[in-house]
Design a protein around this motif. Structure first.
Motif, PDB file in Angstrom:
ATOM      1  N   GLU A 155       0.836  -1.211   0.000  1.00 51.39           N
ATOM      2  CA  GLU A 155       0.000   0.000   0.000  1.00 51.39           C
ATOM      3  C   GLU A 155       0.867   1.257   0.000  1.00 51.39           C
ATOM      4  N   ARG A 156       1.970   1.211   0.722  1.00 52.30           N
ATOM      5  CA  ARG A 156       2.898   2.350   0.729  1.00 52.30           C
ATOM      6  C   ARG A 156       3.520   2.542  -0.660  1.00 52.30           C
ATOM      7  N   VAL A 157       3.878   1.424  -1.295  1.00 55.49           N
ATOM      8  CA  VAL A 157       4.422   1.489  -2.650  1.00 55.49           C
ATOM      9  C   VAL A 157       3.382   2.097  -3.591  1.00 55.49           C
ATOM     10  N   LYS A 158       2.124   1.664  -3.477  1.00 55.75           N
ATOM     11  CA  LYS A 158       1.056   2.224  -4.309  1.00 55.75           C
ATOM     12  C   LYS A 158       0.962   3.735  -4.126  1.00 55.75           C
ATOM     13  N   GLU A 159       1.027   4.160  -2.877  1.00 56.71           N
ATOM     14  CA  GLU A 159       0.951   5.592  -2.584  1.00 56.71           C
ATOM     15  C   GLU A 159       2.087   6.344  -3.285  1.00 56.71           C
ATOM     16  N   LEU A 160       3.280   5.818  -3.170  1.00 51.23           N
ATOM     17  CA  LEU A 160       4.432   6.479  -3.795  1.00 51.23           C
ATOM     18  C   LEU A 160       4.355   6.437  -5.317  1.00 51.23           C
ATOM     19  N   LEU A 161       3.808   5.359  -5.869  1.00 50.01           N
ATOM     20  CA  LEU A 161       3.630   5.282  -7.325  1.00 50.01           C
ATOM     21  C   LEU A 161       2.621   6.315  -7.812  1.00 50.01           C
ATOM     22  N   VAL A 162       1.539   6.493  -7.066  1.00 48.90           N
ATOM     23  CA  VAL A 162       0.507   7.458  -7.443  1.00 48.90           C
ATOM     24  C   VAL A 162       1.060   8.880  -7.398  1.00 48.90           C
ATOM     25  N   TYR A 163       1.909   9.164  -6.403  1.00 46.90           N
ATOM     26  CA  TYR A 163       2.508  10.503  -6.310  1.00 46.90           C
ATOM     27  C   TYR A 163       3.404  10.793  -7.507  1.00 46.90           C
ATOM     28  N   ARG A 195       8.019  -8.617  -7.284  1.00 44.57           N
ATOM     29  CA  ARG A 195       7.479  -9.944  -6.984  1.00 44.57           C
ATOM     30  C   ARG A 195       6.404  -9.858  -5.892  1.00 44.57           C
ATOM     31  N   GLN A 196       6.714  -9.162  -4.786  1.00 44.23           N
ATOM     32  CA  GLN A 196       5.728  -9.034  -3.712  1.00 44.23           C
ATOM     33  C   GLN A 196       4.530  -8.206  -4.163  1.00 44.23           C
ATOM     34  N   PHE A 197       4.769  -7.160  -4.904  1.00 45.71           N
ATOM     35  CA  PHE A 197       3.688  -6.309  -5.405  1.00 45.71           C
ATOM     36  C   PHE A 197       2.734  -7.138  -6.264  1.00 45.71           C
ATOM     37  N   LYS A 198       3.291  -7.942  -7.152  1.00 50.73           N
ATOM     38  CA  LYS A 198       2.459  -8.763  -8.030  1.00 50.73           C
ATOM     39  C   LYS A 198       1.721  -9.852  -7.252  1.00 50.73           C
ATOM     40  N   ASP A 199       2.365 -10.432  -6.238  1.00 47.73           N
ATOM     41  CA  ASP A 199       1.705 -11.439  -5.398  1.00 47.73           C
ATOM     42  C   ASP A 199       0.473 -10.857  -4.702  1.00 47.73           C
ATOM     43  N   VAL A 200       0.572  -9.618  -4.261  1.00 54.28           N
ATOM     44  CA  VAL A 200      -0.522  -8.987  -3.520  1.00 54.28           C
ATOM     45  C   VAL A 200      -1.585  -8.410  -4.453  1.00 54.28           C
ATOM     46  N   THR A 201      -1.163  -7.748  -5.520  1.00 50.92           N
ATOM     47  CA  THR A 201      -2.117  -7.017  -6.371  1.00 50.92           C
ATOM     48  C   THR A 201      -2.475  -7.723  -7.667  1.00 50.92           C
ATOM     49  N   GLY A 202      -1.641  -8.664  -8.086  1.00 48.80           N
ATOM     50  CA  GLY A 202      -1.879  -9.333  -9.359  1.00 48.80           C
ATOM     51  C   GLY A 202      -1.310  -8.592 -10.551  1.00 48.80           C
ATOM     52  N   MET A 203      -0.589  -7.505 -10.302  1.00 51.44           N
ATOM     53  CA  MET A 203       0.020  -6.744 -11.401  1.00 51.44           C
ATOM     54  C   MET A 203       1.362  -6.194 -10.963  1.00 51.44           C
ATOM     55  N   THR A 204       2.145  -5.787 -11.919  1.00 47.32           N
ATOM     56  CA  THR A 204       3.451  -5.208 -11.617  1.00 47.32           C
ATOM     57  C   THR A 204       3.276  -3.751 -11.182  1.00 47.32           C
ATOM     58  N   PRO A 205       4.284  -3.201 -10.501  1.00 50.89           N
ATOM     59  CA  PRO A 205       4.206  -1.781 -10.143  1.00 50.89           C
ATOM     60  C   PRO A 205       4.031  -0.876 -11.369  1.00 50.89           C
ATOM     61  N   THR A 206       4.697  -1.219 -12.466  1.00 52.83           N
ATOM     62  CA  THR A 206       4.591  -0.417 -13.689  1.00 52.83           C
ATOM     63  C   THR A 206       3.168  -0.445 -14.240  1.00 52.83           C
ATOM     64  N   ALA A 207       2.553  -1.631 -14.243  1.00 54.14           N
ATOM     65  CA  ALA A 207       1.169  -1.745 -14.717  1.00 54.14           C
ATOM     66  C   ALA A 207       0.226  -0.968 -13.802  1.00 54.14           C
ATOM     67  N   PHE A 208       0.451  -1.055 -12.499  1.00 52.94           N
ATOM     68  CA  PHE A 208      -0.370  -0.307 -11.548  1.00 52.94           C
ATOM     69  C   PHE A 208      -0.263   1.187 -11.820  1.00 52.94           C
ATOM     70  N   LYS A 209       0.952   1.647 -11.992  1.00 53.15           N
ATOM     71  CA  LYS A 209       1.193   3.077 -12.220  1.00 53.15           C
ATOM     72  C   LYS A 209       0.497   3.560 -13.488  1.00 53.15           C
ATOM     73  N   SER A 210       0.520   2.750 -14.523  1.00 57.91           N
ATOM     74  CA  SER A 210      -0.089   3.170 -15.789  1.00 57.91           C
ATOM     75  C   SER A 210      -1.613   3.104 -15.750  1.00 57.91           C
ATOM     76  N   GLN A 211      -2.175   2.262 -14.889  1.00 58.91           N
ATOM     77  CA  GLN A 211      -3.636   2.121 -14.815  1.00 58.91           C
ATOM     78  C   GLN A 211      -4.271   2.993 -13.750  1.00 58.91           C
ATOM     79  N   HIS A 212      -3.477   3.603 -12.894  1.00 54.43           N
ATOM     80  CA  HIS A 212      -3.994   4.448 -11.806  1.00 54.43           C
ATOM     81  C   HIS A 212      -5.094   3.732 -11.024  1.00 54.43           C
ATOM     82  N   MET A 213      -4.758   2.550 -10.517  1.00 54.21           N
ATOM     83  CA  MET A 213      -5.705   1.748  -9.743  1.00 54.21           C
ATOM     84  C   MET A 213      -5.998   2.442  -8.409  1.00 54.21           C
ATOM     85  N   PRO A 214      -7.223   2.329  -7.899  1.00 55.66           N
ATOM     86  CA  PRO A 214      -7.545   2.957  -6.614  1.00 55.66           C
ATOM     87  C   PRO A 214      -6.843   2.239  -5.465  1.00 55.66           C
TER      88      PRO A 214
END
Length: 178
Positions: free
Chosen positions: A122-130, A152-171
């Protein structure tokens, strides 16, 4: 309570019920008055309307203290790589880690370590969104030994890579729902 605004809301609610606050911190409010269950009902209703719950049994308080200690570590401390989570929790709560770990797993259905990883994600998500830091900087800030470990941990928890999360602006999830 997981943020300063939460603490302000709780303080305001308790003061509206003419209660004297001895201490207020994340996840915990100590009041001077010793109220009966009936006297607590209106306070409980007011807090529930704001999305809070009153925790008055020992086990629930311990679980909440573990969660708050982890949130504090993940969201307020830079670089957690050198922190041993079991030692940190035991020292923060002044309890045996094995006892806390067993209780936490029984009540929450997840280990303390997995909860810690979820909070880090969740902290990583926050920093990616910023969008103010590179993934390698984020990995360092959040205590990962490498970008690969973070991914690896990000994908295990969210099902996507940090880069994919950043590009999709997931809530993001509220911290108390992680």
């Amino acid at each position: 309570m997981v943020c300063d605004r939460c603490m302000m809301a709780v303080r305001s609610t308790l003061e509206a019920h003419a209660l004297h606050i001895e201490a207020l911190q994340l996840g915990e409010a100590d009041i001077r008055e010793n109220l009966s269950r009936d006297e607590l009902k209106p306070v409980t209703r007011s807090l529930e309307q704001l999305g809070f719950e009153l925790i008055d049994d020992r086990k629930s308080r311990l679980i909440e203290q573990v969660k708050n200690a982890i949130r504090k570590l993940v969201h307020q401390q830079e670089d957690t790589r050198t922190v041993n989570i079991s030692d940190y929790i035991a020292a923060e709560l002044h309890h045996d880690y094995n006892t806390l770990s067993t209780l936490f797993s029984q009540v929450e259905g997840v280990t303390i370590e997995k909860y810690f990883i979820r909070q880090k994600v969740e902290r990583v998500k926050e920093l990616l969104v910023y969008d103010e830091a590179s993934i390698s900087t984020i990995a360092f800030k959040t205590g990962y030994s490498s970008i690969a470990h973070l991914s690896r941990q990000f994908k295990d928890v969210t099902g996507m890579t940090p880069t994919a999360f950043k590009s999709q602006h997931m809530p993001r999830k509220p911290l108390d729902k992680v």
